[in-house]
Design an enzyme around this catalytic site. Structure first.
Site, PDB file in Angstrom:
ATOM      1  N   LYS A  17       0.831  -1.202   0.000  1.00 44.99           N
ATOM      2  CA  LYS A  17       0.000   0.000   0.000  1.00 44.99           C
ATOM      3  C   LYS A  17       0.876   1.266   0.000  1.00 44.99           C
ATOM      4  CE  LYS A  17      -3.899  -2.266   2.399  1.00 44.99           C
ATOM      5  NZ  LYS A  17      -4.842  -2.176   3.551  1.00 44.99           N
ATOM      6  N   ASN A 120      -1.857   0.030   6.940  1.00 44.53           N
ATOM      7  CA  ASN A 120      -1.300  -1.219   7.459  1.00 44.53           C
ATOM      8  C   ASN A 120      -0.446  -1.977   6.422  1.00 44.53           C
ATOM      9  OD1 ASN A 120      -3.368  -2.067   5.847  1.00 44.53           O
ATOM     10  ND2 ASN A 120      -4.549  -3.085   7.447  1.00 44.53           N
ATOM     11  N   HIS A 123      -1.984  -5.426   1.522  1.00 45.30           N
ATOM     12  CA  HIS A 123      -3.275  -6.068   1.288  1.00 45.30           C
ATOM     13  C   HIS A 123      -3.010  -7.513   0.881  1.00 45.30           C
ATOM     14  CE1 HIS A 123      -7.297  -6.888  -0.269  1.00 45.30           C
ATOM     15  NE2 HIS A 123      -6.672  -7.527  -1.253  1.00 45.30           N
ATOM     16  N   GLU A 134      -9.744 -10.142  -7.503  1.00 42.96           N
ATOM     17  CA  GLU A 134      -8.755  -9.083  -7.267  1.00 42.96           C
ATOM     18  C   GLU A 134      -7.587  -9.188  -8.237  1.00 42.96           C
ATOM     19  OE1 GLU A 134      -9.748  -8.578  -2.507  1.00 42.96           O
ATOM     20  OE2 GLU A 134      -7.768  -9.311  -3.099  1.00 42.96           O
TER      21      GLU A 134
HETATM   22  P1  GDP Z   1      -7.698  -6.964   5.724  1.00 48.88           P
HETATM   23  O1  GDP Z   1      -8.286  -8.117   4.946  1.00 48.88           O
HETATM   24  O2  GDP Z   1      -6.863  -7.400   6.886  1.00 48.88           O
HETATM   25  O3  GDP Z   1      -6.959  -5.972   4.827  1.00 48.88           O
HETATM   26  O4  GDP Z   1      -8.915  -6.152   6.392  1.00 48.88           O
HETATM   27  P2  GDP Z   1     -10.401  -5.785   5.867  1.00 48.88           P
HETATM   28  O5  GDP Z   1     -10.730  -6.487   4.599  1.00 48.88           O
HETATM   29  O6  GDP Z   1     -11.321  -5.927   7.033  1.00 48.88           O
HETATM   30  O7  GDP Z   1     -10.293  -4.216   5.572  1.00 48.88           O
HETATM   31  C1  GDP Z   1      -9.685  -3.732   4.393  1.00 48.88           C
HETATM   32  C2  GDP Z   1      -8.805  -2.570   4.738  1.00 48.88           C
HETATM   33  O8  GDP Z   1      -9.621  -1.511   5.258  1.00 48.88           O
HETATM   34  C3  GDP Z   1      -7.788  -2.817   5.849  1.00 48.88           C
HETATM   35  O9  GDP Z   1      -6.609  -3.458   5.411  1.00 48.88           O
HETATM   36  C4  GDP Z   1      -7.523  -1.416   6.332  1.00 48.88           C
HETATM   37  O10 GDP Z   1      -6.645  -0.699   5.455  1.00 48.88           O
HETATM   38  C5  GDP Z   1      -8.901  -0.796   6.262  1.00 48.88           C
HETATM   39  N1  GDP Z   1      -9.645  -0.948   7.528  1.00 48.88           N
HETATM   40  C6  GDP Z   1     -10.151  -2.092   8.060  1.00 48.88           C
HETATM   41  N2  GDP Z   1     -10.777  -1.860   9.225  1.00 48.88           N
HETATM   42  C7  GDP Z   1     -10.686  -0.510   9.416  1.00 48.88           C
HETATM   43  C8  GDP Z   1     -11.156   0.348  10.448  1.00 48.88           C
HETATM   44  O11 GDP Z   1     -11.797  -0.076  11.427  1.00 48.88           O
HETATM   45  N3  GDP Z   1     -10.873   1.686  10.299  1.00 48.88           N
HETATM   46  C9  GDP Z   1     -10.190   2.182   9.230  1.00 48.88           C
HETATM   47  N4  GDP Z   1      -9.943   3.507   9.166  1.00 48.88           N
HETATM   48  N5  GDP Z   1      -9.721   1.385   8.244  1.00 48.88           N
HETATM   49  C10 GDP Z   1      -9.968   0.066   8.342  1.00 48.88           C
END
Ligand code: GDP
Length: 146
Positions: A17, A120, A123, A134
């Site tokens: 990212k 973070n 991805h 994707e």
């Molecule tokens: P991943 O599969 O671990 O990447 O997590 P998710 O699919 O749940 O979320 C996608 C992306 O959205 C994450 O990698 C973060 O960059 C962002 N994200 C997830 N949860 C949060 C949150 O609670 N707050 C914010 N600001 N960003 C989030």
């Protein structure tokens, strides 16, 4: 004869990212994959527009962080990769660590480098169906080596 194939070769989409590119950890992220025997079979750098980031994260459209997340993902260049290996979807998720770096296991990419639950570093696709979708958001089959 039926053969149990518990560790079938899979592909997954990985993204370094904008925060990972900015922090200069592209090489370190790839090193962690290669160290585990995971192969990079396609790779490019690009800078997503807001609309492209929204398209990629369409499943999160209703989440409260959607606007912030897509602003972040379009804020700078990213590196997108197709990874290949046995059980690579789950193995990549393990190397990445939990979404929230505060909850990520020690030694994972997110525990080591991530600044927040949103910024973070990486991805990784979470299932075979999402991996296929994707991967094809960024790469045609012609641009993936076999
Ligand atoms: P991943 O599969 O671990 O990447 O997590 P998710 O699919 O749940 O979320 C996608 C992306 O959205 C994450 O990698 C973060 O960059 C962002 N994200 C997830 N949860 C949060 C949150 O609670 N707050 C914010 N600001 N960003 C989030």
């Amino acid at each position: 004869m039926h053969h149990m194939n518990k560790s079938a070769k899979q592909r997954t989409l990985s993204i370094v990212k904008p925060d990972g590119v900015e922090k200069g950890v592209i090489g370190e992220v790839i090193r962690r994959f290669e160290k585990e025997g995971i192969r990079v079979v396609a790779m490019k750098m690009l800078h997503l527009g807001k609309k492209q980031a929204e398209g990629f994260y369409a499943v999160h459209r209703e989440r409260p962080f959607f606007s912030s997340l897509t602003d972040f993902m379009s804020s700078g260049p990213i590196v997108v990769m197709v990874l290949e290996g046995d059980d690579v979807i789950a193995r990549n998720r393990k190397i990445m660590g939990a979404t929230d770096p505060a909850k990520a296991d020690k030694g994972t990419i997110r525990a080591d480098f991530a600044g927040s639950i949103e910024q973070n570093i990486v991805h990784g696709s979470d299932a075979p169906e999402t991996a296929a979708t994707e991967i094809h958001y960024f790469f045609s089959d012609l641009n993936i080596v076999s």
